[in-house]
Design an enzyme around this catalytic site. Sequence first.
Site, PDB file in Angstrom:
ATOM      1  CE1 TYR A  54      -4.330  -0.271  -0.354  1.00  0.00           C
ATOM      2  CE2 TYR A  54      -4.144  -1.945   1.346  1.00  0.00           C
ATOM      3  CZ  TYR A  54      -4.875  -1.320   0.347  1.00  0.00           C
ATOM      4  OH  TYR A  54      -6.133  -1.741   0.049  1.00  0.00           O
ATOM      5  CD  GLU A  56      -3.622   3.993   0.628  1.00  0.00           C
ATOM      6  OE1 GLU A  56      -2.499   3.546   0.906  1.00  0.00           O
ATOM      7  OE2 GLU A  56      -4.685   3.404   0.888  1.00  0.00           O
ATOM      8  CG  ASP A 200      -8.864   9.290 -24.125  1.00  0.00           C
ATOM      9  OD1 ASP A 200      -7.812   8.618 -24.225  1.00  0.00           O
ATOM     10  OD2 ASP A 200      -9.953   8.801 -23.761  1.00  0.00           O
ATOM     11  CB  THR A 226      -5.006   2.979 -21.854  1.00  0.00           C
ATOM     12  OG1 THR A 226      -5.010   3.065 -23.266  1.00  0.00           O
ATOM     13  CG2 THR A 226      -6.408   3.166 -21.314  1.00  0.00           C
ATOM     14  CE  LYS A 229      -7.349   1.151 -25.513  1.00  0.00           C
ATOM     15  NZ  LYS A 229      -7.557   2.023 -24.352  1.00  0.00           N
ATOM     16  NE  ARG A 235      -6.077  -5.168 -19.682  1.00  0.00           N
ATOM     17  CZ  ARG A 235      -6.650  -4.753 -20.819  1.00  0.00           C
ATOM     18  NH1 ARG A 235      -7.540  -3.800 -20.805  1.00  0.00           N
ATOM     19  NH2 ARG A 235      -6.326  -5.309 -21.977  1.00  0.00           N
TER      20      ARG A 235
HETATM   21  N1  DSN Z   1     -12.144  -0.466 -24.771  1.00  0.00           N
HETATM   22  C1  DSN Z   1     -11.252   0.415 -25.481  1.00  0.00           C
HETATM   23  C2  DSN Z   1     -11.269   0.172 -26.937  1.00  0.00           C
HETATM   24  O1  DSN Z   1     -11.416  -0.973 -27.311  1.00  0.00           O
HETATM   25  O2  DSN Z   1     -11.124   1.080 -27.724  1.00  0.00           O
HETATM   26  C3  DSN Z   1     -11.479   1.832 -25.170  1.00  0.00           C
HETATM   27  O3  DSN Z   1     -11.541   1.999 -23.802  1.00  0.00           O
END
Ligand code: DSN
Length: 432
Positions: A54, A56, A200, A226, A229, A235
């Site tokens: 932990y 925080e 984003d 994120t 990707k 993740r």
């Molecule tokens: N779930 C993602 C996507 O497939 O584009 C976006 O959050």
Amino acid sequence: MAFMDDISVVDPETSEAILNEEKRIRDGVELIPSENFVSKAVLQALGTVFTNKYSEGYPQKRYYGGNQVVDVVETLAIERAKKLFGAEHVNVQPYSGSPANQAVFFALLELGDPFLGFDLNAGGHLTHGSPVNFSGRFYKCAQYTVDKETELLDYDVIMKLAKEAKPRMILSGLTAYPRKLDFKAFREICDEVGAYHWADIAHIAGLCATGVHQNPMPYCDVVTTTTHKTLRGPRGAMIMCSIKDRLDPNGKKNMAQKIDGAVFPGLQGGPHNHVNAAKAVAFREALQPDFKRYCQQIVKNAKVLADTMMGKGLELVTGGTDNHLMVIKLVNKGLTGKGKEVQTALQEAEITVNKNTIPYEPSSPFNPSGIRLGTPAVTTRGMKESEMKVIGECIARVIDNVNDKEAIARARKDILELCRGFPLYPGMGILK
Ligand code: DSN
């Protein structure tokens, strides 16, 4: 069952599921454009004792003891992310994309404030103001969409909409728009109406970090992404921002303080330190010259895949792609509203895609008329232009014969053979 037994002894059912997933990803082509395969080093960092801790707070400002080593890895992740994107400030703690986006709303808007985002059906995201999401329910959201003829964003139309809606914040970002975004144009619109510009870049982060796509950082107040990707990390997510708050220069808190406070204690508890360690590893990988070549190949592969499918009579949203993704329109094949059936037929051929709405969807989000696909994962696997031609031809064959089990079986045979030439995680049976 002892504390130090292997998972295969402790839990045979979960072990078998992991082995089956390893087999699934090795046998098929993964074309969901938001998915990727992380390196062995990233996987190793994920499976570490950092999951136990932990912490925080932020480096050097924690609420619990024993965080001297956690501080090292979180700082590594922060400094590497700053370098990748040229960001002044980075928060690497968001658990995933939606929580990161919630934190931006929480930091910069009051409930009910006006906001302008990209329509989900035309290529945006749930958290960009969709009426079924917190972003659409708790804020006064207006949405821009693409032009009906060209299926492209029209920045003059967005400017007009922004002048009418007078948003406090405008979002640029995509999950299914197959073209480049003009972040500079969004900045000009935001300046004209006095709004924050938030990008984003979850889908295109790797491309932005390597100059394969324009980097939004110089044109934005805040950028979320994120990390799993095109950035090819674990993740998770992060938020990057300026330190100064342009619209509130004399406020009690600057932009960096507002973002950090929204993540913790505003929305989250303890950060996922094993994931943050893996983010540090992935960012180091993304800073290497090889990663730029990888991102360039993603785009080259996407173009060849798109051209091959169009050459076989498939129609694509906007007539092609200039990023990592594309969306097939099934309408001209008599498959309006049949995205789900096509997704299933492709899955039977070991081709993983997702059904998706198309702009001005003639059916519904649950039974949409499109298929979204992209090349980040197959490019990680080492596939290049010639493999894209094989995959594109197989996809076209399946779509033309969606109810023909024999044709689908023939495509499956071709895909299995293709995949055998590109072993995934060679020599690394996780449970061996
Ligand atoms: N779930 C993602 C996507 O497939 O584009 C976006 O959050």
